[in-house]
Motif scaffolding. Structure first.
Motif, PDB file in Angstrom:
ATOM      1  N   THR A   6      11.536  -6.996  10.738  1.00 38.93           N
ATOM      2  CA  THR A   6      10.085  -7.018  10.544  1.00 38.93           C
ATOM      3  C   THR A   6       9.549  -5.616  10.319  1.00 38.93           C
ATOM      4  N   LEU A   7      10.040  -4.666  11.082  1.00 37.85           N
ATOM      5  CA  LEU A   7       9.614  -3.271  10.918  1.00 37.85           C
ATOM      6  C   LEU A   7      10.021  -2.738   9.548  1.00 37.85           C
ATOM      7  N   LEU A   8      11.216  -3.061   9.105  1.00 40.12           N
ATOM      8  CA  LEU A   8      11.680  -2.615   7.793  1.00 40.12           C
ATOM      9  C   LEU A   8      10.857  -3.243   6.675  1.00 40.12           C
ATOM     10  N   LEU A   9      10.504  -4.501   6.810  1.00 38.36           N
ATOM     11  CA  LEU A   9       9.679  -5.174   5.819  1.00 38.36           C
ATOM     12  C   LEU A   9       8.279  -4.558   5.774  1.00 38.36           C
ATOM     13  N   ALA A  10       7.686  -4.301   6.928  1.00 39.92           N
ATOM     14  CA  ALA A  10       6.353  -3.695   6.975  1.00 39.92           C
ATOM     15  C   ALA A  10       6.371  -2.289   6.379  1.00 39.92           C
ATOM     16  N   LEU A  14       4.306  -0.938   3.007  1.00 39.11           N
ATOM     17  CA  LEU A  14       3.414   0.223   3.052  1.00 39.11           C
ATOM     18  C   LEU A  14       3.817   1.282   2.033  1.00 39.11           C
ATOM     19  N   VAL A  15       5.085   1.481   1.845  1.00 38.06           N
ATOM     20  CA  VAL A  15       5.562   2.479   0.884  1.00 38.06           C
ATOM     21  C   VAL A  15       5.261   2.022  -0.539  1.00 38.06           C
ATOM     22  N   ALA A  16       5.321   0.721  -0.789  1.00 36.35           N
ATOM     23  CA  ALA A  16       5.104   0.189  -2.130  1.00 36.35           C
ATOM     24  C   ALA A  16       3.633   0.220  -2.537  1.00 36.35           C
ATOM     25  N   CYS A  17       2.754   0.403  -1.582  1.00 37.09           N
ATOM     26  CA  CYS A  17       1.324   0.370  -1.894  1.00 37.09           C
ATOM     27  C   CYS A  17       0.914   1.505  -2.824  1.00 37.09           C
ATOM     28  N   GLY A  18       1.380   2.685  -2.555  1.00 36.87           N
ATOM     29  CA  GLY A  18       1.002   3.826  -3.378  1.00 36.87           C
ATOM     30  C   GLY A  18      -0.414   4.289  -3.097  1.00 36.87           C
TER      31      GLY A  18
END
Length: 41
Positions: A6-10, A14-18
């Motif tokens: 779950t932490l890795l998915l979150a 967040l990183v993909a948001c830009g």
């Protein structure tokens, strides 16, 4: 294990948001000669 997934998915989301918002040309607005941004293809 489930907590790590779950932490890795979150973190991935967040990183993909830009950057938020429309792209802006760099520099002071009075010195920008061509204010339009090329389309990202």
């Amino acid at each position: 294990m489930m907590r790590a997934a779950t932490l890795l998915l979150a973190l991935g989301l967040l990183v993909a948001c830009g950057k938020v918002g429309a792209p802006r040309p760099p520099g002071p607005p009075d010195q920008v000669t061509f204010p339009r941004v090329y389309p990202a293809r």
